[in-house]
Design a protein around this motif. Sequence first.
Motif, PDB file in Angstrom:
ATOM      1  N   UNK A  71       0.860  -1.176   0.000  1.00  0.00           N
ATOM      2  CA  UNK A  71       0.000   0.000   0.000  1.00  0.00           C
ATOM      3  C   UNK A  71       0.901   1.231   0.000  1.00  0.00           C
ATOM      4  N   UNK A  72       0.463   2.226  -0.700  1.00  0.00           N
ATOM      5  CA  UNK A  72       1.265   3.431  -0.824  1.00  0.00           C
ATOM      6  C   UNK A  72       0.493   4.603  -0.264  1.00  0.00           C
ATOM      7  N   UNK A  73       1.168   5.403   0.543  1.00  0.00           N
ATOM      8  CA  UNK A  73       0.565   6.594   1.114  1.00  0.00           C
ATOM      9  C   UNK A  73       0.859   7.754   0.177  1.00  0.00           C
ATOM     10  N   UNK A  74      -0.142   8.133  -0.634  1.00  0.00           N
ATOM     11  CA  UNK A  74       0.053   9.188  -1.625  1.00  0.00           C
ATOM     12  C   UNK A  74      -0.120  10.574  -1.026  1.00  0.00           C
TER      13      UNK A  74
END
Length: 76
Positions: A71-74
């Motif tokens: 998961x990427x924290x944009x």
Amino acid sequence: MPRNPRPAIATGSTSRTPLATPEEVAAYLGVPVKTLYQWRHRRTGPNTLKVGRHLRYRWPEVDEWLAAQATYDLTA
């Protein structure tokens, strides 16, 4: 009679056997073996193979599963 070691395949800079034991995958992922069995029961973990009565994992499938978990924290 001594057992023959499984042939290793090169993946990047490390050598891994084509099929991994739950202990090897657990060490790779940094989780307890019991967690792998729970994921298998819930069908949320990497795909497994039954070889006789033993569970085995294919390394490419473990890597694909791991990549899908990212998961990427944009917002950062």
